[in-house]
Scaffold this motif. Sequence first.
Motif, short mmCIF file in Angstrom:
data_model
loop_
_atom_site.label_atom_id
_atom_site.label_comp_id
_atom_site.label_asym_id
_atom_site.label_seq_id
_atom_site.Cartn_x
_atom_site.Cartn_y
_atom_site.Cartn_z
N LEU A 29 0.81 -1.22 0.00
CA LEU A 29 0.00 0.00 0.00
C LEU A 29 0.84 1.27 0.00
N THR A 30 2.03 1.22 0.57
CA THR A 30 2.85 2.44 0.71
C THR A 30 4.03 2.50 -0.25
N GLY A 31 4.46 1.35 -0.73
CA GLY A 31 5.64 1.33 -1.58
C GLY A 31 6.95 1.42 -0.83
N ILE A 32 6.89 1.41 0.50
CA ILE A 32 8.11 1.50 1.32
C ILE A 32 8.68 0.10 1.50
N PRO A 33 9.93 -0.16 1.12
CA PRO A 33 10.54 -1.47 1.35
C PRO A 33 10.65 -1.75 2.85
N THR A 34 10.26 -2.92 3.27
CA THR A 34 10.27 -3.24 4.71
C THR A 34 11.22 -4.36 5.08
N ALA A 35 11.58 -5.23 4.13
CA ALA A 35 12.49 -6.33 4.44
C ALA A 35 13.86 -5.77 4.79
N GLY A 36 14.43 -6.24 5.88
CA GLY A 36 15.72 -5.74 6.34
C GLY A 36 16.82 -6.76 6.17
N ARG A 37 18.01 -6.39 6.63
CA ARG A 37 19.19 -7.25 6.52
C ARG A 37 19.44 -8.07 7.78
N PHE A 38 18.64 -7.84 8.84
CA PHE A 38 18.94 -8.48 10.12
C PHE A 38 17.78 -9.32 10.66
N GLY A 39 16.84 -9.71 9.79
CA GLY A 39 15.80 -10.62 10.24
C GLY A 39 14.38 -10.18 9.93
N ALA A 40 14.16 -8.91 9.65
CA ALA A 40 12.81 -8.43 9.35
C ALA A 40 12.42 -8.81 7.93
N GLY A 41 11.31 -9.52 7.80
CA GLY A 41 10.81 -9.87 6.49
C GLY A 41 9.87 -8.81 5.95
N LYS A 42 9.23 -9.11 4.85
CA LYS A 42 8.29 -8.17 4.26
C LYS A 42 7.16 -7.86 5.24
N ASP A 43 6.85 -6.59 5.37
CA ASP A 43 5.78 -6.08 6.23
C ASP A 43 6.07 -6.21 7.72
N VAL A 44 7.26 -6.64 8.10
CA VAL A 44 7.65 -6.66 9.51
C VAL A 44 8.31 -5.32 9.82
N LEU A 45 7.58 -4.45 10.51
CA LEU A 45 8.05 -3.08 10.75
C LEU A 45 9.01 -2.99 11.93
N PHE A 46 8.96 -3.99 12.81
CA PHE A 46 9.92 -4.03 13.92
C PHE A 46 10.26 -5.48 14.21
N PHE A 47 11.56 -5.73 14.42
CA PHE A 47 12.02 -7.08 14.70
C PHE A 47 13.17 -7.00 15.70
N SER A 48 13.15 -7.89 16.69
CA SER A 48 14.26 -7.94 17.63
C SER A 48 14.53 -9.39 18.01
#
Length: 886
Positions: free
Chosen positions: A507-526
Amino acid sequence: MVPLRHRLAAIALAMAAIICLPALADAADGRLSGVVRDAQGGAVPGATVVITNQSTHATQTVVTGADGSFSATVPTGAYTVAVSLKGFGRETKKVEVAASGGSVDFSLQPRAEEEVTVTAMKRETTVQDTPFSVAAPTEADLRARGIDDIEGVAREVAGFSVQNLGPGQSQVAIRGVSSGQIARDQPGVKEQVAAYLDESVISLSLFTPDLDLFDVSRVEVLRGPQGTLFGSGNVSGTVRYISNQPELGARKVFGEVGGNTIDGGSQGGNIKLGVNAPLGDKAAVRVAGYYTHLAGYMDTPGITRTSNGAIRPDPNSLVTDVNSGNRFGVRAAVRFEPSERFDITPRLVYQKLEMDGWNRIDDYNILANRFTTSRPAISFVDREQFVQIEEPFSDEFLLGDLTLNYNFGDAGPTLTSITSYTNRDVLVVRDAGALTSSITGGTPLSFAENVYSLNAPLDDATDAKVWTEEIRLSGGAERLKWLAGGFYSSTTRDYGQSLLVAGFEDLTGIPTAGRFGAGKDVLFFSDLHYELSQFALFGEATYTFSDLIDVTGGLRYYNFNEDRTQVFDGIFADPGGAPASTDASGVAPRFIVSFKAAENTNLNVQAAKGFRLGGINDPLNVPLCSPADLQTFGGRETWEDETSWNYEIGSKSRVMGGKGSVNLSAFYVDIANLQATVTAGTCSSRVVFNVPDARSAGAEIEFAAAPSTNFDFAVSMGFNNSELRSTLESTDASGNTSVVAGIREGNRLPSVPQFQMSATATYQWQMRQDWLGYATGSFQHVGSRYTQVGDEEPGAGNVSLITSPGTIGGPLTQTTFSFDPLLPSYDIVNARVGVLFGKWDVALFANNLTDERAFLALDRERGQRARVGFLTNQPRTFGITARVNF
């Protein structure tokens, strides 16, 4: 619906009881009878008579009639008969029963109550003879007052408080020493009050397991620091669940069943069953199992969807009782006594708690409130909240321990070893929609409603494994009693969070997948991993100088190390990770003088040190922080050990010719480096600050009496004046100073009331020859409290509803919202009416008769920008319960 595994377990327990029942069958070979009288020769009705076969250890319990008489049909043989009743001392006699029968009479002497034996000094003493402040409500006390969890115990014990922080989550405090609300996302924070099941440590900061009290002999509340004997986390006291142990030679089956209904809620119930059986002459097994369905009482508006997919609250629908749940558990222990000198007891304890939702009342929710004009306006009433998704909670607790005792002879010491392994698996799912929308629809982002209203489940997982070993020697002669030992613990704790907002990237076009464990649509991961180890040596001795004076001295040395690795990812986090470590060592002494001031009065003076280990702060969520909050709360990587010195004077007296007891204590606690928990403003993070100085001063009063055989009562009161003695300030870029997070000298310590009291009274009467009726009423008052250390600051309850660049639901009918962060005092009234007949105890009860809606703690998201709510208690509840002993 009850899960299949729970139903199968309940059936298995019932089958175990049925199998054991034939072994309990009576051979009607003789009749044992007798009469119980008081010191003046009057009949004593309602006394409990326990008849134990000296050969088989099988027991039978009866109650004396209106004329003080009792009788029972038993197999022929030698018996031990014990008689007890409140207002009298316990008396035991031996008797032979032949085919023609047997008889034994008793003359009871007045006493307030049977002496309760505790192990607060890691050796047996009575409550009255323990030289510091301790309370120990027994299994009978807890059952008579309808108490089945640690919150209920806290309302009955002076100076002891438990802050309810949601399902399975509670924060324990003693004597007003508290640093504020601990949150789930603070896995490195340690407890201020340690919890034990018998000799095994079960503390886990916020997630100290709230064990079911079925087949628990007593709950010991040790007030004041206990660091010398019990180690870390005992900065203000210790709580110990003392369970009933396997009894050699005894065959017993006992159980409870009950049902209840909540006014305005759903229905609950429980079934509990226990078995004690001999395994030959030198071993015995004891198993206690329980299942409880916890009724729900919280409601939430339903939801609707707009044409573009936005989710909105529906003011015309209501989902009811969303916080129901289940608790299931079993305790199994086997005791072996291969010789008179040696015994070994392996044990397994398992409990699982499953809840469907939270006991939270929403006052303001950014997604559902009364101020909006472009979204449905919602005004919360009674016990209501707003959630878009379910919020399940589960907590699995597993404990295995092994206790060994070896006595070296009549004059020799006793060697004790306790090895324990604990595994905790906690999963919390929170609806983080309010928090997420305050960012995606407010500050710093400002997306449309179909984006900010997306479902946002925050999965919060804790897995902890703890090994402990304690080994000690204890012994002594007539004048000297001593113990010395060592302790080691190793803890591995994994903690992680994942905030999945499905559809956000598309919906936003903002890439969310990160390099340290966050997948698509995961806005926070620890993903955090902790390794903690602790080693300690301790010793304590009591020397009797004369019949009037005892002196106790003890010392503990400890060494602690903590290593942590961490990974953070997602657009709400500061991606990356780094290791961190902290360590500490120190000593914790204790010194006590006990003076026998009169035949029935002891005076005690104590100075003792407690400690709470330090830890490592998590990094801030930098993308969410304002520049000012980043400067104020950043750069605080670790916090130091918290220590306390407790200075106490007390007296313990018997009054009313032995029919009453009065225990008084006054204390002053000096606290250094208080580990204050604060919310890091806009960062949606929490940080621990060390406050250099704080203190708590107060007193506790306990009075219990049994003026007659029909009536007894108990009153307890606790008062504390606990406050900060330091101020922490921050300087901004312009050179202006401000107080940090409300840490200001003179502010109260949070989460604890200044005054609390309880009163309980029981009246019993003879209904017929072998029926005893009773009625119990209890009243509990808990004073006002704050939740966090900053809640006393001016303006703490003011919330700005305007966010930039976007305001959700705007235009709003007003721009600010206010609430009172001072949680008001509350009163709880309970009543219970029952009858004892033969092996049965059946009672009707009503809890929270006045339907008090108590505010137990504040529950806030992103400071106060996303949501303000209050955790609350259970409404008025009616029920029936029955207990049987075979």
